[in-house]
Design a protein around this motif. Structure first.
Motif, PDB file in Angstrom:
ATOM      1  N   LYS A 174       0.837  -1.205   0.000  1.00  0.00           N
ATOM      2  CA  LYS A 174       0.000   0.000   0.000  1.00  0.00           C
ATOM      3  C   LYS A 174       0.873   1.256   0.000  1.00  0.00           C
ATOM      4  O   LYS A 174       0.591   2.223  -0.719  1.00  0.00           O
ATOM      5  N   LYS A 175       1.935   1.241   0.784  1.00  0.00           N
ATOM      6  CA  LYS A 175       2.827   2.404   0.881  1.00  0.00           C
ATOM      7  C   LYS A 175       3.543   2.655  -0.451  1.00  0.00           C
ATOM      8  O   LYS A 175       3.734   3.795  -0.863  1.00  0.00           O
ATOM      9  N   TYR A 176       3.943   1.570  -1.114  1.00  0.00           N
ATOM     10  CA  TYR A 176       4.685   1.699  -2.360  1.00  0.00           C
ATOM     11  C   TYR A 176       3.821   2.104  -3.549  1.00  0.00           C
ATOM     12  O   TYR A 176       4.339   2.537  -4.578  1.00  0.00           O
ATOM     13  N   THR A 177       2.506   1.959  -3.428  1.00  0.00           N
ATOM     14  CA  THR A 177       1.612   2.241  -4.559  1.00  0.00           C
ATOM     15  C   THR A 177       1.757   3.676  -5.051  1.00  0.00           C
ATOM     16  O   THR A 177       1.853   3.937  -6.257  1.00  0.00           O
ATOM     17  N   THR A 178       1.802   4.625  -4.116  1.00  0.00           N
ATOM     18  CA  THR A 178       1.921   6.042  -4.490  1.00  0.00           C
ATOM     19  C   THR A 178       3.245   6.318  -5.176  1.00  0.00           C
ATOM     20  O   THR A 178       3.286   6.998  -6.216  1.00  0.00           O
ATOM     21  N   VAL A 179       4.327   5.792  -4.618  1.00  0.00           N
ATOM     22  CA  VAL A 179       5.657   6.017  -5.199  1.00  0.00           C
ATOM     23  C   VAL A 179       5.743   5.384  -6.582  1.00  0.00           C
ATOM     24  O   VAL A 179       6.289   5.979  -7.520  1.00  0.00           O
ATOM     25  N   ALA A 180       5.194   4.180  -6.724  1.00  0.00           N
ATOM     26  CA  ALA A 180       5.217   3.492  -8.018  1.00  0.00           C
ATOM     27  C   ALA A 180       4.425   4.282  -9.057  1.00  0.00           C
ATOM     28  O   ALA A 180       4.829   4.373 -10.225  1.00  0.00           O
ATOM     29  N   LEU A 224      10.997   2.649  -9.519  1.00  0.00           N
ATOM     30  CA  LEU A 224      10.279   1.411  -9.784  1.00  0.00           C
ATOM     31  C   LEU A 224      11.090   0.149  -9.500  1.00  0.00           C
ATOM     32  O   LEU A 224      10.547  -0.837  -8.975  1.00  0.00           O
ATOM     33  N   ILE A 225      12.381   0.157  -9.840  1.00  0.00           N
ATOM     34  CA  ILE A 225      13.186  -1.063  -9.664  1.00  0.00           C
ATOM     35  C   ILE A 225      13.210  -1.545  -8.218  1.00  0.00           C
ATOM     36  O   ILE A 225      12.924  -2.723  -7.950  1.00  0.00           O
ATOM     37  N   PRO A 226      13.531  -0.690  -7.233  1.00  0.00           N
ATOM     38  CA  PRO A 226      13.521  -1.170  -5.836  1.00  0.00           C
ATOM     39  C   PRO A 226      12.143  -1.645  -5.390  1.00  0.00           C
ATOM     40  O   PRO A 226      12.039  -2.640  -4.657  1.00  0.00           O
ATOM     41  N   ILE A 227      11.095  -0.943  -5.838  1.00  0.00           N
ATOM     42  CA  ILE A 227       9.739  -1.322  -5.438  1.00  0.00           C
ATOM     43  C   ILE A 227       9.385  -2.697  -5.989  1.00  0.00           C
ATOM     44  O   ILE A 227       8.893  -3.573  -5.263  1.00  0.00           O
TER      45      ILE A 227
END
Length: 263
Positions: A174-180, A224-227
């Motif tokens: 959920k946290k990564y969704t915004t960054v992605a 994107l790569i780390p996520i």
């Protein structure tokens, strides 16, 4: 006394000393000695580790029944320490890898900025690209092969830890969704800009902004790569069976393509 006798027998067959076995189980030699003498009994975590170490079923350890592991028991036991170490390892390796890829993308900017001065852009491209390659090599050198088993065998976890890990996976996703989303938008903007120019729709208006578009792509990729790699790592642990099925499917497709190429 069946467990103690069985443990002693398996240890001897494997050629392990009590000290060597204790080290593998992250316990003491005295604990191994007590188990073998029937003066103590390992907790569930250690029992699963012993089962995995000697490739026998838990029933065999406890009751002396069939030596083969049951289908449901077969797999590699993953302790909390190993799982957390794996996730930290992935985080440490993905950052330099993502940075390296981003630098390789950014190495095209000198050509766009100093197109009429080859002696300048050639030098800058070599410097930036070399830094990118060094970052990728650093990531590869940090790879710990001890975690390779996680991608090869079904995994066994302590039930309570697995439930906590699943909950954390949901929160991380959920946290990564915004960054992605930000990364995808930046890459999409750049590709649309390049597409408009390639089709001569914008009539050269966007050409001066090519370096900016390249920077957008580099930023998007670095996000994107780390996520993607972290999400895959969590899924490897919490959705292990599905993940292994996908890996096997990809592997089978790869070999089928090679087979067709050869014959």
């Amino acid at each position: 006394m069946i467990f103690g006798e069985t443990l002693y027998k398996l240890r001897k067959e494997k050629g392990l000393s009590q000290e060597a076995m204790a080290e593998k189980l992250n316990t003491s030699r005295q604990a191994i000695s007590k188990w073998e003498n029937g003066q103590g009994f390992p907790e569930t975590e250690k029992l699963l580790m012993i089962s995995n170490m000697f490739e026998v079923s838990v029933d065999y350890l406890l009751k002396g029944t069939s030596k083969e592991q049951n289908k449901n028991e077969r797999g590699h036991y993953v302790s909390k320490e190993m799982a957390e170490g794996f996730l930290m390892h992935v985080n440490k390796t993905t950052i330099p890898f993502a940075l390296g890829i981003s630098l390789l993308i950014l190495s095209t900017i000198p050509y766009l900025v100093f197109k009429d001065r080859p002696e300048v852009y050639s030098f800058l491209i070599i410097i930036i690209a070399t830094l990118g390659v060094l970052q990728i090599v650093t990531a590869v050198m940090r790879t710990d092969n001890s975690y390779a088993v996680l991608k090869q065998d079904p995994l066994l976890f302590d039930h309570h830890y697995l439930e906590a890990l699943k909950q954390r996976y949901k929160e991380v996703k959920k946290k990564y969704t915004t960054v992605a989303t930000i990364g995808i938008v930046l890459i999409a903007i750049s590709f649309v800009g390049f597409l408009l120019e390639s089709k001569d729709i914008s009539h050269g208006v966007l050409v001066p902004y090519y370096p900016v578009l390249v920077v957008f792509i580099a930023i998007g990729v670095s996000l994107l790569i780390p996520i993607i790699m972290m999400i895959e790592s969590y899924e490897l642990l919490v959705k292990n069976e599905a993940h292994l099925e996908r890996l096997n499917a990809k592997s089978n497709k790869k070999w089928k393509r090679k087979w067709k190429e050869w014959f």
